[in-house]
Design a protein around this motif. Structure first.
Motif, PDB file in Angstrom:
ATOM      1  N   TYR A 139       1.585   6.645  -6.850  1.00  0.00           N
ATOM      2  CA  TYR A 139       0.457   7.517  -7.208  1.00  0.00           C
ATOM      3  C   TYR A 139       0.812   8.984  -6.973  1.00  0.00           C
ATOM      4  O   TYR A 139       0.529   9.846  -7.818  1.00  0.00           O
ATOM      5  CB  TYR A 139      -0.776   7.128  -6.390  1.00  0.00           C
ATOM      6  N   GLU A 140       1.438   9.267  -5.844  1.00  0.00           N
ATOM      7  CA  GLU A 140       1.819  10.651  -5.527  1.00  0.00           C
ATOM      8  C   GLU A 140       2.832  11.190  -6.541  1.00  0.00           C
ATOM      9  O   GLU A 140       2.737  12.356  -6.954  1.00  0.00           O
ATOM     10  CB  GLU A 140       2.405  10.720  -4.111  1.00  0.00           C
ATOM     11  N   GLU A 182       0.920   3.943  -3.019  1.00  0.00           N
ATOM     12  CA  GLU A 182       0.583   5.335  -2.685  1.00  0.00           C
ATOM     13  C   GLU A 182       1.708   6.276  -3.105  1.00  0.00           C
ATOM     14  O   GLU A 182       1.460   7.366  -3.643  1.00  0.00           O
ATOM     15  CB  GLU A 182       0.331   5.469  -1.178  1.00  0.00           C
ATOM     16  N   ASP A 238       0.832  -1.215   0.000  1.00  0.00           N
ATOM     17  CA  ASP A 238       0.000   0.000   0.000  1.00  0.00           C
ATOM     18  C   ASP A 238       0.860   1.255   0.000  1.00  0.00           C
ATOM     19  O   ASP A 238       0.551   2.237  -0.686  1.00  0.00           O
ATOM     20  CB  ASP A 238      -0.926   0.006   1.222  1.00  0.00           C
TER      21      ASP A 238
END
Length: 221
Positions: free
Chosen positions: A18-19, A15, A11
Motif C-alpha cells: 500500500y505504501e 501495508e 499485514d
C-alpha cells in the motif's frame, strides 16, 4: 498472521505494498503536474519554437540536466533538510514523497519534450497557416498528436518511480523496498527478498501493460 517460512506477517506485506502504491501514485500525479508544463515550455521556447525564448530555455535545460544527473539515493539524502522543512520528518512514506517528486518532475519534463518533438512539423505549420494562437497550437494540435507517446512517457516515469521507491527503503522510506532491506537483507531472510522481488516485477509488468494498452487505444482513437 506470519507468512510461512519468513519473519514478516501478511499485514506487514500488504501495508508495504500500500505504501509503495501510495508513493508512486502521489509522486507521479504531482510530478506530472510539474513536469508536463516544463516539457511543453522546453519545446515551445527552443530555437525555432512557436514561442522562442532562448533565455528561458537556457535556464530550464541545465536545471533539468543537473537534477537528472543525480542518482536518486544521493538526491534523497541531499535534500533531507528540505524534506524536514516540508513534512517535518526525514523518514517514512510522506518524507519519501518529497524527493520522489523532485526526482520525477524533471524526468517527466524531458520525456514530454521528446514526445512533443516527435510531432510532424507539418502539423504545426498547418496550424500556423490557419492562424491558430500559440495556446491553440498546444491545446488542439501538439498535445493531441503526441497523446499516445505521452502515455508511454508517463508509463516510463511510473516504472522509474517504482524503482526509486524501492531505493527509498534504504533510508526508512517505507514500502516494499523498506521491507526488503529491513527483513530480507538485514535479517538474511531470503524468502522475504524473493517475495519483494516478485512483487516489484509484477508491479512493473502491470504498469507497463496498462500503459501499452492505453497508448494503443489512444492511437486508434
Amino acid at each position: 498472521m506470519m507468512i510461512t517460512g519468513t519473519t514478516i506477517t501478511w499485514d506487514q506485506l500488504w501495508e508495504a505494498l500500500y505504501e509503495s502504491v501510495l508513493m508512486v501514485s502521489i509522486s507521479l500525479f504531482i510530478g506530472a503536474l510539474i513536469g508536463i508544463p516544463i516539457g511543453i515550455l522546453l519545446v515551445i521556447t527552443r530555437p525555432g519554437g512557436i514561442l522562442e525564448n532562448k533565455w528561458l530555455h537556457n535556464i530550464l535545460n541545465p536545471i533539468i540536466n543537473i537534477v537528472r544527473s543525480l542518482p536518486f539515493i544521493i538526491l534523497l539524502i541531499a535534500i533531507i533538510p528540505l524534506t524536514r522543512l516540508i513534512v517535518n520528518s526525514s523518514i517514512g512514506t510522506s518524507a519519501a514523497i518529497v524527493p520522489l517528486i523532485i526526482y520525477i518532475a524533471p524526468y517527466i519534463g524531458r520525456l514530454v519534450e521528446n514526445s512533443l518533438l516527435e510531432v510532424n512539423p507539418g502539423i504545426l505549420e498547418a496550424a500556423d497557416a490557419m492562424g491558430a494562437t500559440p495556446f491553440q497550437v498546444i491545446r488542439y494540435f501538439l498535445l493531441p498528436e503526441a497523446f499516445s507517446s505521452l502515455i508511454l512517457s508517463l508509463t516510463t516515469a511510473a516504472i522509474g518511480l517504482i524503482g526509486a521507491t524501492a531505493m527509498a527503503g534504504a533510508v526508512g522510506g517505507g514500502g516494499i523496498g523498506d521491507l526488503a532491506i529491513a527483513y530480507g537483507y538485514q535479517r538474511f531472510d531470503t524468502l522475504v527478498m524473493l517475495i519483494t522481488v516478485i512483487i516489484l516485477v509484477l508491479f512493473v509488468q502491470g504498469v507497463q501493460s496498462l500503459g501499452n494498452l492505453l497508448s494503443r487505444k489512444a492511437r486508434r482513437g
